[in-house]
Scaffold this active site. Sequence first.
Site, PDB file in Angstrom:
ATOM      1  N   GLU A  19     -14.348   5.809  -8.719  1.00 28.94           N
ATOM      2  CA  GLU A  19     -15.563   5.066  -8.374  1.00 28.94           C
ATOM      3  C   GLU A  19     -15.254   3.850  -7.497  1.00 28.94           C
ATOM      4  O   GLU A  19     -16.006   3.516  -6.578  1.00 28.94           O
ATOM      5  CB  GLU A  19     -16.288   4.625  -9.657  1.00 28.94           C
ATOM      6  CG  GLU A  19     -17.579   3.874  -9.432  1.00 28.94           C
ATOM      7  CD  GLU A  19     -18.603   4.680  -8.639  1.00 28.94           C
ATOM      8  OE1 GLU A  19     -18.778   4.345  -7.447  1.00 28.94           O
ATOM      9  OE2 GLU A  19     -19.204   5.615  -9.167  1.00 28.94           O
TER      10      GLU A  19
ATOM     11  N   ASP B 209     -10.817   2.119   7.125  1.00 25.90           N
ATOM     12  CA  ASP B 209     -11.179   2.035   5.700  1.00 25.90           C
ATOM     13  C   ASP B 209     -12.588   2.603   5.478  1.00 25.90           C
ATOM     14  O   ASP B 209     -12.815   3.385   4.541  1.00 25.90           O
ATOM     15  CB  ASP B 209     -11.097   0.578   5.235  1.00 25.90           C
ATOM     16  CG  ASP B 209     -11.563   0.410   3.804  1.00 25.90           C
ATOM     17  OD1 ASP B 209     -10.832   0.833   2.892  1.00 25.90           O
ATOM     18  OD2 ASP B 209     -12.678  -0.113   3.595  1.00 25.90           O
TER      19      ASP B 209
ATOM     20  N   THR C  47      -4.923  -7.908  -6.713  1.00 26.92           N
ATOM     21  CA  THR C  47      -6.332  -8.352  -6.728  1.00 26.92           C
ATOM     22  C   THR C  47      -7.153  -7.507  -7.705  1.00 26.92           C
ATOM     23  O   THR C  47      -7.812  -8.044  -8.604  1.00 26.92           O
ATOM     24  CB  THR C  47      -6.941  -8.210  -5.305  1.00 26.92           C
ATOM     25  OG1 THR C  47      -6.142  -8.982  -4.405  1.00 26.92           O
ATOM     26  CG2 THR C  47      -8.374  -8.695  -5.261  1.00 26.92           C
TER      27      THR C  47
ATOM     28  N   ARG D  65       4.919 -12.449 -12.090  1.00 26.83           N
ATOM     29  CA  ARG D  65       3.479 -12.707 -11.851  1.00 26.83           C
ATOM     30  C   ARG D  65       2.637 -11.821 -12.779  1.00 26.83           C
ATOM     31  O   ARG D  65       1.655 -12.270 -13.368  1.00 26.83           O
ATOM     32  CB  ARG D  65       3.127 -12.443 -10.381  1.00 26.83           C
ATOM     33  CG  ARG D  65       1.695 -12.840 -10.019  1.00 26.83           C
ATOM     34  CD  ARG D  65       1.395 -12.730  -8.535  1.00 26.83           C
ATOM     35  NE  ARG D  65       1.876 -11.515  -7.920  1.00 26.83           N
ATOM     36  CZ  ARG D  65       1.245 -10.340  -7.975  1.00 26.83           C
ATOM     37  NH1 ARG D  65       0.090 -10.231  -8.612  1.00 26.83           N
ATOM     38  NH2 ARG D  65       1.758  -9.277  -7.400  1.00 26.83           N
TER      39      ARG D  65
ATOM     40  N   GLY E 272      -9.340 -11.800  -0.729  1.00 29.06           N
ATOM     41  CA  GLY E 272      -8.922 -10.537  -1.370  1.00 29.06           C
ATOM     42  C   GLY E 272      -9.757  -9.340  -0.958  1.00 29.06           C
ATOM     43  O   GLY E 272      -9.728  -8.302  -1.605  1.00 29.06           O
TER      44      GLY E 272
ATOM     45  N   LYS F   7     -13.864   5.999   3.239  1.00 28.19           N
ATOM     46  CA  LYS F   7     -14.954   6.035   2.255  1.00 28.19           C
ATOM     47  C   LYS F   7     -16.028   7.044   2.671  1.00 28.19           C
ATOM     48  O   LYS F   7     -16.563   7.784   1.836  1.00 28.19           O
ATOM     49  CB  LYS F   7     -15.546   4.636   2.099  1.00 28.19           C
ATOM     50  CG  LYS F   7     -14.542   3.637   1.516  1.00 28.19           C
ATOM     51  CD  LYS F   7     -15.014   2.212   1.719  1.00 28.19           C
ATOM     52  CE  LYS F   7     -14.064   1.197   1.110  1.00 28.19           C
ATOM     53  NZ  LYS F   7     -14.296  -0.172   1.574  1.00 28.19           N
TER      54      LYS F   7
ATOM     55  N   GLY G 237       0.379  -1.581 -10.698  1.00 32.28           N
ATOM     56  CA  GLY G 237      -0.062  -2.550  -9.693  1.00 32.28           C
ATOM     57  C   GLY G 237      -1.077  -3.499 -10.283  1.00 32.28           C
ATOM     58  O   GLY G 237      -2.153  -3.090 -10.707  1.00 32.28           O
TER      59      GLY G 237
HETATM   60  N1  LIG Z   1      -9.127  -5.657  -2.884  1.00 34.78           N
HETATM   61  C1  LIG Z   1     -10.288  -5.012  -2.907  1.00 34.78           C
HETATM   62  O1  LIG Z   1     -11.368  -5.623  -2.833  1.00 34.78           O
HETATM   63  C2  LIG Z   1     -10.337  -3.536  -3.054  1.00 34.78           C
HETATM   64  C3  LIG Z   1      -9.174  -2.772  -3.079  1.00 34.78           C
HETATM   65  N2  LIG Z   1      -9.250  -1.428  -3.228  1.00 34.78           N
HETATM   66  C4  LIG Z   1      -8.038  -0.633  -3.310  1.00 34.78           C
HETATM   67  O2  LIG Z   1      -7.372  -0.981  -4.513  1.00 34.78           O
HETATM   68  C5  LIG Z   1      -5.964  -0.811  -4.353  1.00 34.78           C
HETATM   69  C6  LIG Z   1      -5.263  -2.105  -4.710  1.00 34.78           C
HETATM   70  O3  LIG Z   1      -5.722  -3.115  -3.844  1.00 34.78           O
HETATM   71  P1  LIG Z   1      -5.439  -4.665  -4.136  1.00 34.78           P
HETATM   72  O4  LIG Z   1      -5.498  -4.948  -5.579  1.00 34.78           O
HETATM   73  O5  LIG Z   1      -6.342  -5.400  -3.220  1.00 34.78           O
HETATM   74  O6  LIG Z   1      -3.952  -4.786  -3.618  1.00 34.78           O
HETATM   75  P2  LIG Z   1      -2.872  -5.925  -3.940  1.00 34.78           P
HETATM   76  O7  LIG Z   1      -1.917  -5.924  -2.811  1.00 34.78           O
HETATM   77  O8  LIG Z   1      -3.544  -7.196  -4.300  1.00 34.78           O
HETATM   78  O9  LIG Z   1      -2.152  -5.360  -5.255  1.00 34.78           O
HETATM   79  C7  LIG Z   1      -1.208  -4.335  -5.238  1.00 34.78           C
HETATM   80  C8  LIG Z   1      -0.203  -4.617  -6.338  1.00 34.78           C
HETATM   81  O10 LIG Z   1       0.683  -3.518  -6.432  1.00 34.78           O
HETATM   82  C9  LIG Z   1       2.014  -4.006  -6.633  1.00 34.78           C
HETATM   83  N3  LIG Z   1       2.953  -2.977  -6.194  1.00 34.78           N
HETATM   84  C10 LIG Z   1       3.325  -2.639  -4.929  1.00 34.78           C
HETATM   85  N4  LIG Z   1       4.202  -1.635  -4.937  1.00 34.78           N
HETATM   86  C11 LIG Z   1       4.417  -1.317  -6.232  1.00 34.78           C
HETATM   87  C12 LIG Z   1       5.232  -0.368  -6.899  1.00 34.78           C
HETATM   88  N5  LIG Z   1       6.032   0.475  -6.232  1.00 34.78           N
HETATM   89  N6  LIG Z   1       5.204  -0.322  -8.249  1.00 34.78           N
HETATM   90  C13 LIG Z   1       4.414  -1.178  -8.935  1.00 34.78           C
HETATM   91  N7  LIG Z   1       3.624  -2.114  -8.365  1.00 34.78           N
HETATM   92  C14 LIG Z   1       3.628  -2.181  -7.032  1.00 34.78           C
HETATM   93  C15 LIG Z   1       2.060  -5.282  -5.819  1.00 34.78           C
HETATM   94  O11 LIG Z   1       3.097  -6.130  -6.273  1.00 34.78           O
HETATM   95  C16 LIG Z   1       0.664  -5.854  -6.080  1.00 34.78           C
HETATM   96  O12 LIG Z   1       0.641  -6.694  -7.211  1.00 34.78           O
HETATM   97  C17 LIG Z   1      -5.767  -0.347  -2.897  1.00 34.78           C
HETATM   98  O13 LIG Z   1      -5.723   1.053  -2.857  1.00 34.78           O
HETATM   99  C18 LIG Z   1      -7.036  -0.846  -2.199  1.00 34.78           C
HETATM  100  O14 LIG Z   1      -7.371  -0.094  -1.066  1.00 34.78           O
HETATM  101  C19 LIG Z   1     -10.453  -0.782  -3.371  1.00 34.78           C
HETATM  102  C20 LIG Z   1     -11.617  -1.475  -3.375  1.00 34.78           C
HETATM  103  C21 LIG Z   1     -11.647  -2.902  -3.182  1.00 34.78           C
HETATM  104  N1  LIG Z   2     -10.889  -3.737   2.408  1.00 35.63           N
HETATM  105  C1  LIG Z   2     -12.028  -3.179   1.747  1.00 35.63           C
HETATM  106  C2  LIG Z   2     -11.910  -3.387   0.276  1.00 35.63           C
HETATM  107  C3  LIG Z   2     -12.776  -2.495  -0.480  1.00 35.63           C
HETATM  108  O1  LIG Z   2     -12.749  -1.288  -0.389  1.00 35.63           O
HETATM  109  C4  LIG Z   2     -13.294  -3.859   2.247  1.00 35.63           C
HETATM  110  O2  LIG Z   2     -13.191  -4.859   2.970  1.00 35.63           O
HETATM  111  O3  LIG Z   2     -14.385  -3.354   1.965  1.00 35.63           O
HETATM  112 NA    NA Z   3     -18.089   2.433  -6.084  1.00 39.53          NA
END
Ligand SMILES: NC(=O)C1=CN([C@@H]2O[C@H](COP(=O)(O)OP(=O)(O)OC[C@H]3O[C@@H](n4cnc5c(N)ncnc54)[C@H](O)[C@@H]3O)[C@@H](O)[C@H]2O)C=CC1
Ligand SMILES: N[C@@H](CC=O)C(=O)O
Ligand code: NA
Length: 436
Positions: A129, A201, A13, A49, A187, A205, A10
Amino acid sequence: MKAIQVGLLGIGTVGSGVFNVLSRNQEEIQRRAGRGIEIAMVADLDTARAQSIVGNRTKVVKDAREVIANPDIDIVVELIGGYGIARELMMEAIAAGKHVVTANKALLAVHGTEIFAAAHKRGVMVAFEAAVAGGIPIIKALREGLTANRIEWIAGIINGTTNFILSEMRDKGLDFDVVLKEAQRLGYAEADPTFDIEGVDAAHKATIMSAIAFGIPVQFDKAYVEGITKLATQDIRYAEQLGYRIKLLGITKRAARGIELRVHPSLVPAKRLIANVEGAMNAVVVQGDAVGTTLHYGKGAGSEPTASAVIADLVDITRLHTADAAHRVPHLAFQPDQMSSEPVLPMEEIVTSYYLRLRVADQAGVLAQVTGLLAGAGISVDAMLQREAGEGEKQTDLIILTHAVREGTMNEVLAKMQGLPTVLAPIVRIRKEELA
Ligand SMILES: NC(=O)C1=CN([C@@H]2O[C@H](COP(=O)(O)OP(=O)(O)OC[C@H]3O[C@@H](n4cnc5c(N)ncnc54)[C@H](O)[C@@H]3O)[C@@H](O)[C@H]2O)C=CC1
Ligand SMILES: N[C@@H](CC=O)C(=O)O
Ligand code: NA
């Protein structure tokens, strides 16, 4: 020594942030880790991408299982999110003997027990983390820096999206939906933003922190969860008049008969540092018996802040890669055979103080009826505010701040209060935390 080989599942973001920060700070990170860290392979459904982010030198595949099957990969980083495929891939990576790094709090809060047990058995690490408060190193602080303490309570603003929404609504008077869209564009929001706005969410946490703080298994199903969708702007204004801010807090606390685990909007005294945490920033207050109060503040969401935490885990694992399992820091801070069975308390058992807003008939005796019910249950009033009824208006708002009481007792009083003929609309109740 050959660089440790990382497979990224993945690259959205957070994944793109990991790639960019690791590339930018490669040399310095290598000096800290004692060995190079190389993203050798990336899997994403959108391969075009993904390839445009990593360039031609890194192999991109569509099927994440190809990464797990690659014997050269030492660490798998799961940044897909959700419970479905992410869970399968994580379990498969562990079974294949790979260390795992994840930001997936939803998965760990619900299935952490199974995942940690599998990792323990297989002798691999699962590091997370980024799963709590994004870039703030709160897991490390709780598990290592504060390990001497008997933790008493933790209270945090641990969802950036909702804090951003509350701040923008209050400061700019913007509509809920408009600000939520902006949080999604930046994001911050989860793939399903109801997880953010309904408090889920933050509860994921808080669940993880409760396990680490109190040595109990992750028990998301026991958490009380209430989001910000029912908050009215008038309550935000009344709270301000009384010297409070409303924040969505994740709280876990050691109480006499068990552990409190709850997420809900809370009034917080405006003078507290945490009340002044604005926008997508997160802050976690930890009360330990030896250290006292510590406040951990920083960016809880977004590409590079979250990547900062993911990479910190990569460095930790790189350093520990050669150490035997017994010498590693336990997943939930306590040794697996030392976990406590102390119960997570039902919400009726928690003790806190309250903000109440009542829509009442503007007539003599109403105040006495309302305060009489509170006094009858032994609930003392801390402050009161009554909006002056306008010319010809027959009803008004009565705001009451109470001292601490058991939630079950408050529920009984509220049911009686709601039955008074002079109470004209559903009573608004928001919990209040002094955090001192
Ligand atoms: N965005 C944020 O600020 C934060 C996100 N997180 C966590 O991080 C994780 C990722 O979040 P984001 O990056 O925001 O999500 P995102 O939606 O931007 O990225 C997810 C990526 O995974 C890919 N994907 C989906 N299914 C797939 C599969 N079967 N095989 C391979 N790739 C696949 C998608 O194409 C996408 O590029 C989530 O668990 C989220 O809760 C945690 C802290 C902060
Ligand atoms: N959706 C979450 C992303 C980080 O964990 C947030 O808004 O804090
Ligand atoms: Na942390």
